[in-house]
Every structure is written in structure tokens, then in C-alpha cells.
Design a protein around this motif. Structure first.
Motif, mmCIF file in Angstrom:
data_model
loop_
_atom_site.group_PDB
_atom_site.id
_atom_site.type_symbol
_atom_site.label_atom_id
_atom_site.label_comp_id
_atom_site.label_asym_id
_atom_site.label_seq_id
_atom_site.Cartn_x
_atom_site.Cartn_y
_atom_site.Cartn_z
ATOM 1 N N GLY A 148 47.096 61.384 36.403
ATOM 2 C CA GLY A 148 48.198 60.428 36.441
ATOM 3 C C GLY A 148 47.817 59.147 37.168
ATOM 4 N N ILE A 149 47.072 59.264 38.246
ATOM 5 C CA ILE A 149 46.618 58.086 38.999
ATOM 6 C C ILE A 149 45.685 57.231 38.148
ATOM 7 N N ARG A 150 44.782 57.882 37.416
ATOM 8 C CA ARG A 150 43.852 57.133 36.555
ATOM 9 C C ARG A 150 44.598 56.407 35.427
ATOM 10 N N ILE A 151 45.610 57.066 34.878
ATOM 11 C CA ILE A 151 46.441 56.412 33.862
ATOM 12 C C ILE A 151 47.154 55.212 34.476
ATOM 13 N N GLY A 152 47.666 55.419 35.673
ATOM 14 C CA GLY A 152 48.396 54.348 36.357
ATOM 15 C C GLY A 152 47.532 53.148 36.676
ATOM 16 N N ARG A 153 46.264 53.381 36.977
ATOM 17 C CA ARG A 153 45.364 52.261 37.275
ATOM 18 C C ARG A 153 45.213 51.331 36.078
ATOM 19 N N ASP A 154 45.171 51.915 34.884
ATOM 20 C CA ASP A 154 45.078 51.089 33.679
ATOM 21 C C ASP A 154 46.365 50.311 33.445
ATOM 22 N N ILE A 155 47.496 50.943 33.746
ATOM 23 C CA ILE A 155 48.795 50.293 33.539
ATOM 24 C C ILE A 155 49.033 49.200 34.573
ATOM 25 N N LEU A 156 48.562 49.436 35.792
ATOM 26 C CA LEU A 156 48.845 48.529 36.903
ATOM 27 C C LEU A 156 48.372 47.111 36.624
ATOM 28 N N GLY A 157 47.158 46.978 36.112
ATOM 29 C CA GLY A 157 46.611 45.645 35.867
ATOM 30 C C GLY A 157 47.401 44.872 34.824
ATOM 31 N N THR A 158 47.729 45.539 33.705
ATOM 32 C CA THR A 158 48.467 44.860 32.639
ATOM 33 C C THR A 158 49.895 44.546 33.054
ATOM 34 N N SER A 159 50.533 45.457 33.797
ATOM 35 C CA SER A 159 51.911 45.224 34.245
ATOM 36 C C SER A 159 51.975 44.054 35.215
ATOM 37 N N SER A 160 51.022 43.976 36.128
ATOM 38 C CA SER A 160 50.996 42.872 37.090
ATOM 39 C C SER A 160 50.817 41.533 36.380
ATOM 40 N N ASN A 161 49.920 41.504 35.395
ATOM 41 C CA ASN A 161 49.720 40.271 34.636
ATOM 42 C C ASN A 161 50.972 39.894 33.850
ATOM 43 N N THR A 162 51.658 40.879 33.291
ATOM 44 C CA THR A 162 52.883 40.610 32.541
ATOM 45 C C THR A 162 53.934 39.975 33.437
ATOM 46 N N LEU A 163 54.121 40.533 34.638
ATOM 47 C CA LEU A 163 55.097 39.985 35.581
ATOM 48 C C LEU A 163 54.718 38.575 36.008
ATOM 49 N N PHE A 164 53.429 38.367 36.267
ATOM 50 C CA PHE A 164 52.961 37.075 36.774
ATOM 51 C C PHE A 164 53.137 35.977 35.731
ATOM 52 N N PHE A 165 52.701 36.245 34.509
ATOM 53 C CA PHE A 165 52.773 35.211 33.475
ATOM 54 C C PHE A 165 54.181 35.042 32.925
ATOM 55 N N ALA A 166 55.025 36.054 33.076
ATOM 56 C CA ALA A 166 56.427 35.893 32.697
ATOM 57 C C ALA A 166 57.085 34.835 33.583
ATOM 58 N N PHE A 167 56.699 34.819 34.870
ATOM 59 C CA PHE A 167 57.235 33.807 35.790
ATOM 60 C C PHE A 167 56.791 32.409 35.374
ATOM 61 N N PHE A 168 55.496 32.238 35.152
ATOM 62 C CA PHE A 168 54.995 30.905 34.819
ATOM 63 C C PHE A 168 55.479 30.446 33.444
ATOM 64 N N GLY A 169 55.683 31.398 32.532
ATOM 65 C CA GLY A 169 56.227 31.020 31.236
ATOM 66 C C GLY A 169 57.677 30.573 31.335
ATOM 67 N N GLY A 170 58.470 31.306 32.146
ATOM 68 C CA GLY A 170 59.882 30.983 32.296
ATOM 69 C C GLY A 170 60.142 29.780 33.179
ATOM 70 N N TYR A 171 59.213 29.485 34.088
ATOM 71 C CA TYR A 171 59.423 28.398 35.037
ATOM 72 C C TYR A 171 58.404 27.278 34.870
ATOM 73 N N MET A 172 57.906 27.118 33.651
ATOM 74 C CA MET A 172 56.982 26.021 33.375
ATOM 75 C C MET A 172 57.650 24.669 33.611
ATOM 76 N N GLY A 173 58.935 24.572 33.224
ATOM 77 C CA GLY A 173 59.673 23.324 33.458
ATOM 78 C C GLY A 173 59.799 23.000 34.938
ATOM 79 N N LEU A 174 59.999 24.041 35.760
ATOM 80 C CA LEU A 174 60.101 23.836 37.205
ATOM 81 C C LEU A 174 58.786 23.311 37.774
ATOM 82 N N ILE A 175 57.679 23.861 37.311
ATOM 83 C CA ILE A 175 56.371 23.421 37.797
ATOM 84 C C ILE A 175 56.118 21.957 37.415
ATOM 85 N N ILE A 176 56.500 21.593 36.178
ATOM 86 C CA ILE A 176 56.352 20.193 35.751
ATOM 87 C C ILE A 176 57.246 19.284 36.589
#
Length: 253
Positions: A172-200
Motif C-alpha cells: 500500500g505504501i509503494r502504491i501511495g508513493r506513485d499516487i503522491l507525486g501525481t496528486s501533488s502536481n495536480t493540486l499545485f497546477f490547479a492553483f496556478f491554472g485557476g489563479y493565472m489572472g491573479l498572478i498577472i
């Protein structure tokens, strides 16, 4: 036709064609979860209501809809639900302390100009509201990670019933390690995608890097994303531990 209606119809058709019956149930669950969130926000308008308790109740309902309605009631959804609730409770104290210390509650300086004609004395604890926002923002990622752990672990146990509890937990931990990286990237880029106007907007206002980082509106979103990432990381060992214990214990009965 309204654009929102058109997009909703396209989404429904695609989910029905690709996901079949489960895809249709997923679309309905999306609508039900939206209704739960709206009702929760409306109930928060009552000065006697506790926003955090309402949010925890809403998160429980959202988790139940996302797990039990879509995937039915079985051992893997039960374990995912339990892991989600435990992780949310573990994060609750941390979220409260962090929200109060970081002073992200209330409206930011950039939002204040448009609110000058309104009264902000609405009788609601803004610290609790800020904590509720963070809790609600993390629940989706936590539920998704929990079921992504419990489901393959159950498959591993079914195909290898002689596996030990420790080996199953580490799977389960090994499965989670693979999920962790993609989930973190999804959360991170969701912010920058949704708040691109704010950054500009920050760029047009000639904000320095320090001013951007210390602005309340930016810090609020970054703290939410980082907390969601922490929730995803925490739920991996929680879900793995619960699943490994339950599957091995049920086998011995």
C-alpha cells in the motif's frame, strides 16, 4: 444554449459513454456533492452555527456519496471512508493552529476596495470559516487517494492470500508513493491554472516576490494547496494500515 448547460451535457454524455452505469452515477454524485456544499454554506449564515462542525458533517456526506454511492458499500469503500475520516480528524487541529497563526482569515487587501460599502460585522468567526475552507478543499484529494490505496490492496490480497500484514502494508505504501507525486502536481497546477489572472494582476501592480508571497490572497491559496498535499501524504499510511489490518484479520476468522 447556456454555455454551462452545454458543458454539463457534454460531460454527462462522455461520462455515460466511457464510464457506463458508473459514469452516470459519478455525474449524479458530482451534482449531489455540489448541493451538499451549497446547503452547508447557506447554513453557515446562522450566527449560532459552528462552521467547522457543519463542514465536517458535509465532508462525511461528500465522502459517503463519493465512495458508497459510486462504488457501492463493500470492504474497500468502508476502509477508504474510515481512512478519510481519520485523516480529516488528524488534520483538524493542525489546520486550526495554522489558520490562526498565519492570519489568513477574512478578506485580503486586494479585495477590500470592492467591499467598502458592505459591513463585515456578520457575527461569524472568520478563523473557523478559513479553517472550513481548507478542510473542504482537502476532502476531495483525500477521498481520491484513500480509494486508490484500498482498492488495489484488496486485489493484491485476493491474488496472494498468503501475504503477510507487513508485506501488504508496504504494498500500500509503494502504491501511495506513485499516487503522491501525481496528486501533488495536480493540486499545485490547479492553483496556478485557476489563479493565472491573479498572478498577472500582481505583475501589473509591480508586486515584488516578497509582496506576492506575503499577500493574504496568495498565502491563503498556497496554504490550502500545501495542506491538501499533507492530507494526501497522511492518508497513504492511514489507509494502508487500516486495509492491511482488516484484510488479514478477516482472513483469520
Amino acid at each position: 444554449m447556456n454555455v454551462l448547460v452545454l458543458l454539463a451535457v457534454i460531460l454527462f454524455i462522455l461520462m455515460a459513454l466511457i464510464g457506463g452505469k458508473k459514469g452516470i452515477k459519478s455525474f449524479i454524485a458530482l451534482f449531489l456533492n455540489f448541493v451538499v456544499v451549497i446547503i452547508t454554506v447557506l447554513m453557515m449564515n446562522d450566527p449560532n452555527a459552528d462552521p467547522v462542525l457543519l463542514t465536517l458533517l458535509a465532508c462525511g456526506i461528500i465522502s459517503a456519496i463519493s465512495l458508497f454511492y459510486i462504488n457501492e458499500i463493500n470492504s474497500k469503500t468502508k476502509m477508504a471512508f474510515l481512512a478519510t475520516i481519520l485523516t480529516t480528524v488528524l488534520l483538524l487541529t493542525f489546520i486550526f493552529i495554522m489558520t490562526e497563526k498565519s492570519m489568513i482569515q477574512g478578506f485580503s487587501e486586494e479585495e477590500s476596495d470592492g467591499l467598502t460599502i458592505f459591513s463585515v460585522y456578520i457575527g461569524i468567526d472568520f478563523v473557523k470559516v478559513a479553517a472550513s475552507v481548507i478542510i473542504m478543499s482537502t476532502i476531495g484529494a483525500i477521498v481520491d487517494t484513500a480509494i486508490s490505496i484500498t482498492s488495489p490492496m484488496k486485489e493484491i490480497h485476493q491474488h496472494n492470500p498468503g501475504i503477510s500484514r507487513k508485506e501488504l502494508f508496504m504494498s500500500g505504501i509503494r502504491i501511495g508513493r506513485d499516487i503522491l507525486g501525481t496528486s501533488s502536481n495536480t493540486l499545485f497546477f490547479a492553483f496556478f491554472g485557476g489563479y493565472m489572472g491573479l498572478i498577472i494582476w500582481f505583475k501589473d501592480l509591480s508586486y515584488s516576490l516578497g509582496e506576492i508571497i506575503n499577500s493574504k490572497v496568495f498565502s491563503d491559496e498556497m496554504i490550502t494547496i500545501l495542506t491538501a498535499g499533507i492530507g494526501v501524504a497522511v492518508v497513504i499510511p492511514v489507509a494502508s494500515g487500516i486495509t492491511a489490518y482488516h484484510l488479514i484479520a478477516s482472513q483469520k476468522k
